[in-house]
Design an enzyme around this catalytic site. Structure first.
Site, PDB file in Angstrom:
ATOM      1  N   SER A 110      40.766  41.106  33.646  1.00 39.51           N
ATOM      2  CA  SER A 110      39.920  40.588  34.530  1.00 39.51           C
ATOM      3  C   SER A 110      39.685  41.768  35.273  1.00 39.51           C
ATOM      4  O   SER A 110      39.204  42.875  34.217  1.00 39.51           O
ATOM      5  CB  SER A 110      40.624  39.550  35.371  1.00 39.51           C
ATOM      6  OG  SER A 110      39.565  39.292  36.235  1.00 39.51           O
ATOM      7  N   ASP A 186      34.351  30.459  31.395  1.00 41.06           N
ATOM      8  CA  ASP A 186      35.544  31.198  32.525  1.00 41.06           C
ATOM      9  C   ASP A 186      34.210  32.920  33.015  1.00 41.06           C
ATOM     10  O   ASP A 186      33.650  33.137  31.813  1.00 41.06           O
ATOM     11  CB  ASP A 186      36.441  32.813  31.773  1.00 41.06           C
ATOM     12  CG  ASP A 186      36.935  33.732  32.952  1.00 41.06           C
ATOM     13  OD1 ASP A 186      36.342  34.044  33.752  1.00 41.06           O
ATOM     14  OD2 ASP A 186      37.384  34.146  32.634  1.00 41.06           O
ATOM     15  N   HIS A 213      39.837  31.131  34.158  1.00 40.36           N
ATOM     16  CA  HIS A 213      39.943  32.881  34.311  1.00 40.36           C
ATOM     17  C   HIS A 213      41.613  32.826  33.791  1.00 40.36           C
ATOM     18  O   HIS A 213      41.741  34.029  33.715  1.00 40.36           O
ATOM     19  CB  HIS A 213      39.943  33.224  35.235  1.00 40.36           C
ATOM     20  CG  HIS A 213      39.281  34.528  35.137  1.00 40.36           C
ATOM     21  ND1 HIS A 213      38.492  34.965  34.372  1.00 40.36           N
ATOM     22  CD2 HIS A 213      39.885  35.724  36.094  1.00 40.36           C
ATOM     23  CE1 HIS A 213      38.748  36.844  34.999  1.00 40.36           C
ATOM     24  NE2 HIS A 213      39.639  36.958  35.874  1.00 40.36           N
TER      25      HIS A 213
END
Length: 292
Positions: A110, A186, A213
């Site tokens: 991320s 995502d 995610h």
């Protein structure tokens, strides 16, 4: 040895000290790990770190992992990423100076994938560390490049609207072996162009809040390079994009603050009615679509 020795090696490198004793016990591979938002100590890697085989060590990269103006966050995304990049770059170079024959895996999840990917981009072809000693594994990368014209990460799709959350577009890795791993739902790494596929874009926002995610993170088990999109049933039903050669909002509006702000406000308003109610009520937690 694991992280404890890694810390010794990094400290020695940062101090400019060569340590033959440490070099004699170098891991054959060191995995540098960068966590995502609200994970400053890369705890998302803990499960797999406990089962790494002999000769494979890990170094966690500590940074603020913050995305102000996300509620409660003290540091902007730009400053947090810059902090992570500087820390990761120093750690990688220090380890290589102490263990020049060891392989290096740079992994990020991320926000951490922005950090890790930007360092991989900078190292590629630099000559500072041989390319054949480095590989990367990125999970849910906001700067992921779309494949064959398909959706890329959200930082390649939406324009910059909020100061401190700069959308920097895609970046490449030259000759480095980098594996991009992304879930289809995502919206951080697989963000449909809202102009040509608004429902697909909405699906990515819904997926972000509904668990898509999240990843099975194990960079030591990943080999090779390229792009992996993991197929998923949609959270919001959608079809293929309109067959029109319309650029992304990033390409159209980035750098024009007024038009960018108007465009993003329009996308936010348009997807609201099709989002699950629980997601609609949390849009204020999605800093790429600012509520005000």
């Amino acid at each position: 040895m694991r992280a404890a020795l890694a810390g010794v090696l990094v400290a020695a490198g940062l101090a400019g000290i060569s340590s033959p004793a440490a070099a004699a016990t170098c891991d054959t591979k060191m995995i540098f790990e960068v966590g995502g938002h609200l994970d400053p100590d890369a705890n998302v890697y803990d499960r797999t770190n406990a089962t790494l085989p002999p000769g494979v060590g890990f170094t966690k990269i500590h940074y603020s992992a913050s995305i102000a103006p996300y509620p409660g966050d003290p540091v902007s995304l730009d400053d947090s990423v810059a902090e992570g990049i500087a820390t990761l770059d120093r750690a990688v170079r220090a380890f290589h100076a102490t263990c020049p024959g060891s392989r290096i895996t740079i992994s990020g999840y991320s926000q951490g994938a922005i950090v890790a990917g930007d360092v991989l981009h900078a190292l590629s072809g630099s000559g500072d560390i041989p390319d054949d000693l480095i590989n990367g594994v990125l999970y849910g990368d906001p700067r992921r490049t779309g494949v064959n014209g398909g959706p890329g990460g959200i930082a390649t799709n939406l324009p910059t609207v909020v100061p401190g959350i700069t959308m920097k577009g895609p970046r490449g890795f030259g000759g480095l072996r980098v594996k991009e791993i992304c879930n289809q739902n995502d919206g951080i790494c697989h963000s449909e162009n809202p102009i040509t596929n608004l429902l697909g874009f909405a699906n990515g926002v819904a997926g972000y809040f509904l668990g898509d995610h999240a990843y099975d993170i194990d960079p030591d088990a990943v080999t090779g390079s390229g792009d992996v999109v993991i197929a998923q049933l949609p959270r919001v039903p959608y079809g293929p994009p309109l067959p029109l050669p319309i650029p992304t909002p990033y390409e159209l509006f980035n750098g024009d603050h007024r038009r960018a702000t108007d465009a993003v406000a329009g996308y936010r308003a348009a997807i609201g009615p099709v989002l699950p109610p629980a997601v609609r009520d949390r849009l204020h937690e999605f800093p790429w679509l600012p509520v005000s």
